[in-house]
Motif scaffolding. Sequence first.
Motif, short mmCIF file in Angstrom:
data_model
loop_
_atom_site.label_atom_id
_atom_site.label_comp_id
_atom_site.label_asym_id
_atom_site.label_seq_id
_atom_site.Cartn_x
_atom_site.Cartn_y
_atom_site.Cartn_z
N ALA A 137 0.84 -1.21 0.00
CA ALA A 137 0.00 0.00 0.00
C ALA A 137 0.87 1.25 0.00
O ALA A 137 0.57 2.23 -0.71
N ARG A 138 1.94 1.24 0.78
CA ARG A 138 2.85 2.39 0.81
C ARG A 138 3.53 2.58 -0.54
O ARG A 138 3.69 3.71 -1.03
N LEU A 139 3.94 1.48 -1.17
CA LEU A 139 4.56 1.55 -2.49
C LEU A 139 3.63 2.22 -3.50
O LEU A 139 4.04 3.10 -4.26
N LEU A 140 2.37 1.83 -3.49
CA LEU A 140 1.43 2.37 -4.47
C LEU A 140 1.04 3.81 -4.15
O LEU A 140 0.64 4.55 -5.05
N GLU A 141 1.14 4.20 -2.89
CA GLU A 141 0.97 5.62 -2.56
C GLU A 141 2.08 6.45 -3.17
O GLU A 141 1.85 7.55 -3.70
N GLU A 142 3.31 5.93 -3.10
CA GLU A 142 4.46 6.68 -3.58
C GLU A 142 4.66 6.56 -5.09
O GLU A 142 5.14 7.49 -5.73
N ILE A 143 4.27 5.40 -5.65
CA ILE A 143 4.48 5.17 -7.09
C ILE A 143 3.21 4.55 -7.66
O ILE A 143 3.14 3.34 -7.96
N PRO A 144 2.13 5.34 -7.82
CA PRO A 144 0.85 4.80 -8.28
C PRO A 144 0.92 4.24 -9.69
O PRO A 144 0.04 3.46 -10.09
N GLU A 145 1.94 4.60 -10.46
CA GLU A 145 2.06 4.09 -11.83
C GLU A 145 2.17 2.57 -11.87
O GLU A 145 1.90 1.94 -12.91
N LEU A 146 2.56 1.94 -10.75
CA LEU A 146 2.73 0.48 -10.72
C LEU A 146 1.44 -0.26 -10.40
O LEU A 146 1.44 -1.49 -10.41
N ALA A 147 0.37 0.45 -10.13
CA ALA A 147 -0.86 -0.19 -9.63
C ALA A 147 -1.37 -1.27 -10.59
O ALA A 147 -1.86 -2.32 -10.16
N HIS A 148 -1.26 -1.03 -11.89
CA HIS A 148 -1.82 -1.99 -12.86
C HIS A 148 -0.90 -3.19 -13.07
O HIS A 148 -1.27 -4.13 -13.80
#
Length: 280
Positions: A266-277
């Motif tokens: 969750a922290r990773l996707l907060e900082e780098i939302p481009e990786l969500a998909h």
Amino acid sequence: MVDRPDEHPLDGVWVPLDPASPGLARALTAAADLGATGATLPLARLAPTVSPGPWPLPLRLDLDGPTLRATGPAVIERARALEADLVGLQVRKGDDRLLRDGLMAAERQDLEVVLCVSDPAEAPFAAALADGSDQVVGLSLASYDEDALNLLSSRDDLGLLSGAPEFASAYRRGAGGMEGFPATLSPAAGGWLLELCRTDVEVALDLERRLLRFLEGHLRPAVRRLTGPGEDAWPAQLALHGAVGGWLDRDPGRLGGALEPEGLRARLLEEIPELAHLLA
């Protein structure tokens, strides 16, 4: 991904895996499904009972210096028996004769070789070894070093892989393959980031900087909490990265209840939302 005539067969994402993991077979299949070019395994950690291939994707079995010194080049016969596609030889200056014998053994076994360079100071020696053997098809540099990358990328016929987290910086210095973080978070993310290097390296460099901050600020401290004094951190690191990325099953033997990968994801996707998909 669009084929390019200037690509080398080693270009792409080579995912390092822990042979001792109980989920190794599933991890190999998952890596293939997520678009990995291949996988790398340290031969010394592979159980004697492991059955030979076929494997779900190209496989490189790596020999470190201590194993090669202890067993001699005959150990390369095991790599052939396991139906490896490549063998990785760890380069160390004091092992000149042993490495040359290993290259000759690889030739007898009809195995292509990647020379693996841990210390950038060994890059000239690796380049000389590559010049003297047709078995060498590529070179791998574990850390980011501009001079070493410039030297090792001078041969257009050899693939150059980087195990450093500075994936975009290494790409700009000639590396066409990735075999470490951030591919360990997800082979799909690694492939997307490598493609981004080809199309918009400045955007890739920005993502590299943000991923490095997450690695230094969150992942490395978490790995330190998971490993005891004197314990090899590499298996825990791979298990944690894969669990945070969601593509590897949680390994209770490595992570147990000491850490929740979901919070880090969750922290990773907060900082780098481009990786969500790209993360499961």
